[in-house]
Design an enzyme around this catalytic site. Structure first.
Site, PDB file in Angstrom:
ATOM      1  N   GLU A  86      -2.565   4.050 -14.105  1.00 12.19           N
ATOM      2  CA  GLU A  86      -1.939   4.315 -15.398  1.00 12.19           C
ATOM      3  C   GLU A  86      -1.707   5.814 -15.605  1.00 12.19           C
ATOM      4  OE1 GLU A  86      -3.879   0.516 -15.223  1.00 12.19           O
ATOM      5  OE2 GLU A  86      -4.757   2.518 -15.025  1.00 12.19           O
ATOM      6  N   PRO A 288     -10.426   2.575   0.453  1.00 11.54           N
ATOM      7  CA  PRO A 288     -10.995   1.715  -0.584  1.00 11.54           C
ATOM      8  C   PRO A 288     -10.530   2.123  -1.974  1.00 11.54           C
ATOM      9  CG  PRO A 288     -12.693   2.515   0.924  1.00 11.54           C
ATOM     10  CD  PRO A 288     -11.466   3.302   1.200  1.00 11.54           C
ATOM     11  N   ARG A 289     -10.394   1.138  -2.845  1.00 14.25           N
ATOM     12  CA  ARG A 289     -10.001   1.431  -4.229  1.00 14.25           C
ATOM     13  C   ARG A 289     -11.026   2.330  -4.917  1.00 14.25           C
ATOM     14  NH1 ARG A 289      -8.422   2.900  -8.299  1.00 14.25           N
ATOM     15  NH2 ARG A 289      -7.349   1.834 -10.005  1.00 14.25           N
ATOM     16  N   GLY A 330      -6.753  10.645  -4.501  1.00 13.75           N
ATOM     17  CA  GLY A 330      -5.475  11.299  -4.722  1.00 13.75           C
ATOM     18  C   GLY A 330      -4.654  11.583  -3.485  1.00 13.75           C
ATOM     19  N   GLU A 331      -5.060  11.063  -2.316  1.00 14.63           N
ATOM     20  CA  GLU A 331      -4.325  11.355  -1.082  1.00 14.63           C
ATOM     21  C   GLU A 331      -3.614  10.142  -0.499  1.00 14.63           C
ATOM     22  OE1 GLU A 331      -6.038  14.798   1.279  1.00 14.63           O
ATOM     23  OE2 GLU A 331      -7.864  13.708   0.764  1.00 14.63           O
ATOM     24  N   ASN A 355      -1.110  -1.762  -6.819  1.00 19.68           N
ATOM     25  CA  ASN A 355       0.308  -1.412  -6.901  1.00 19.68           C
ATOM     26  C   ASN A 355       0.969  -1.386  -5.520  1.00 19.68           C
ATOM     27  OD1 ASN A 355       2.796  -0.524  -7.661  1.00 19.68           O
ATOM     28  ND2 ASN A 355       2.113   1.411  -8.518  1.00 19.68           N
ATOM     29  N   GLU A 358       4.127   1.703  -4.598  1.00 16.40           N
ATOM     30  CA  GLU A 358       3.959   3.028  -3.998  1.00 16.40           C
ATOM     31  C   GLU A 358       4.334   3.048  -2.518  1.00 16.40           C
ATOM     32  OE1 GLU A 358       0.117   4.596  -4.818  1.00 16.40           O
ATOM     33  OE2 GLU A 358       0.593   5.105  -6.900  1.00 16.40           O
TER      34      GLU A 358
END
Length: 451
Positions: A86, A288-289, A330-331, A355, A358
């Protein structure tokens, strides 16, 4: 659904006080107190031994708001996203609001959401979303001096909505979506909490979601179909990944690369098993999430993995015969740009998906499983375009990846079709900003909250 009849501005929702409403919120706050007291041995101990958890508790109680820059003359809008998805999706909306003259503050709930928000927007514009306990919420709103609140997708809390109503702060949901399962849960408690009628406006992704929100709000509050702003936040230009990440992920070899992104337990094990059995000549990356699972994952996978942080800190060479575990935040988006095939996590277990847009925007061939109820529109779009492969379960994973790796032209075609499908869905941010114009205080008008 079009504009509100008569073009009237959507006003902050004000509700007359009633004994029933007062009792509901009193009991709700009391339950927070009782839960805090009974669980205090656990959370106090965790605060003492875990600095990350201590920071989470401190920030959710509203004690770190002084780091947010002082309010300027422009109307201040809070844009809230619960976590990474989000927060990143809101980028185009934040830019649009700033270009229209608003000051924007970002909030998130999770650690990863706060970390990514700080990287994307700057730490002095980011606050942790408060615990939904009335005194904490009131302190949060008073400290930030907000003129409006924008909730990305659906993150509604009873005390927050009530406090916003009582201080004349309009609240709008943007990029709104509500799954069938969530709708059933909310519907069961529609006369209690979280009270959707306290929201001034809903900007939703499609007509199906609009119908559900209209039913839950129990009145003719404004509901506008604006599309999916996550599409607008996706970069469609194919950018070369940085040399450092390319070296760390791919090494010196020229193997094909399979990336499993935003995975959940036990998807990593299934992917590794499929890799060893069906496409061992490719390199494998696991992201991993929740990166805090990486210590446990490394043990579960028998230590036969490399970790991105260790490659950086110890200067190790990339060994493509071992899976690479991404234990940073963030990568993933940049790593998608290196992949030949992407497996979307959260879809092979009953989680509801992650998602898949992406990797499609990066021009990658996408594979995902049958669990995608949180991303139904996105999954349908890619499937209709021929940009994704939907498998029935982990037993089909190995053969599907092997087939795609063996066909360069098919992967290239899937990537092009995915990018074209996403490009055709753009425009939601503009539609959302147009809808917000009627509700937000006008920049430069002086129609802002008092200090």
């Amino acid at each position: 659904m079009g504009a509100q009849e008569g073009g009237q501005r959507a006003e902050p929702v004000r509700r007359e006080s009633s004994l029933r409403a007062w009792l509901l919120h009193f009991v709700y706050d009391l339950l927070w107190v009782i839960c805090a007291l009974f669980s205090s041995p656990w959370w106090v101990t965790r605060c003492l031994i875990n600095s990350t958890f201590r920071r989470l508790v401190w920030e959710r109680l509203g004690f770190e708001l002084k780091k947010v820059r002082a309010k300027g003359a422009a109307p201040r809008v809070l844009v809230h996203g619960v976590s990474v998805g989000e927060v990143k999706a809101a980028q185009s909306l934040v830019v649009g609001l700033e270009e229209s003259g608003y000051e924007v503050v970002i909030s998130a709930t999770t650690d990863t959401g706060v970390d990514v928000a700080s990287k994307v927007y700057g730490g002095d514009r980011v606050a942790r979303f408060p615990l939904d306990f009335s005194p904490v919420v009131r302190r949060f709103l008073r400290s930030l001096r907000l003129d409006a609140v924008v909730l990305v997708e659906l993150e509604v809390w009873p005390s927050f909505l009530l406090a916003a109503n009582h201080t004349d702060i309009p609240v709008v949901v943007v990029n709104g979506r509500i799954t069938a399962r969530s709708y059933e849960r909310y519907d069961a408690f529609r006369y209690l909490l979280p009270q959707f009628h306290r929201i001034s406006m809903f900007c939703v992704q499609d007509e199906e979601y609009a119908a559900r929100f209209k039913d839950l709000s129990s009145q003719a509050r404004r509901i506008v179909v604006t599309g999916n702003i996550k599409v607008d936040a996706l970069p469609l230009e194919l950018r070369a990944p940085g040399a450092e990440i390319q070296q760390l992920v791919c090494g010196e070899a020229s193997r094909q690369l399979v990336v499993a992104g935003s995975t959940h337990e036990p998807e990593e094990r299934w992917v590794v098993d499929a890799w060893r059995a069906h496409f061992p000549d490719a390199a494998l990356v696991l992201c991993p999430r929740h990166p805090d699972r990486c210590d446990e994952l490394s043990v579960r996978l028998g230590g036969r993995v490399q970790r991105l942080t260790e490659l950086r800190s110890k200067g190790e060479e990339r060994d493509e015969s071992r899976a690479l575990l991404i234990d940073t935040v963030g990568e993933l988006e940049e790593i998608y740009g290196l992949a030949d095939v992407v497996i979307v996590g959260g879809t092979l277990v009953q989680h509801g998906g992650q998602n898949m847009m992406e990797p499609a925007a990066a021009g990658r061939a996408v594979i995902h499983g049958p669990s995608f109820e949180n991303f139904v529109q996105e999954a349908r779009l890619l499937e209709r375009a021929g940009a994704s492969r939907v498998i029935a379960g982990e037993h089909e994973l190995g053969a599907t990846v092997r087939e795609l790796l063996a066909d360069d032209s098919l992967r290239s075609e899937m990537g092009e079709l995915g990018r074209a499908a996403i490009a055709g869905e753009r425009g939601a941010t503009h539609a959302t900003l147009v809808a917000l114009e009627e509700m937000l205080p006008k920049a430069g008008s002086g129609d802002v909250a008092a200090g």
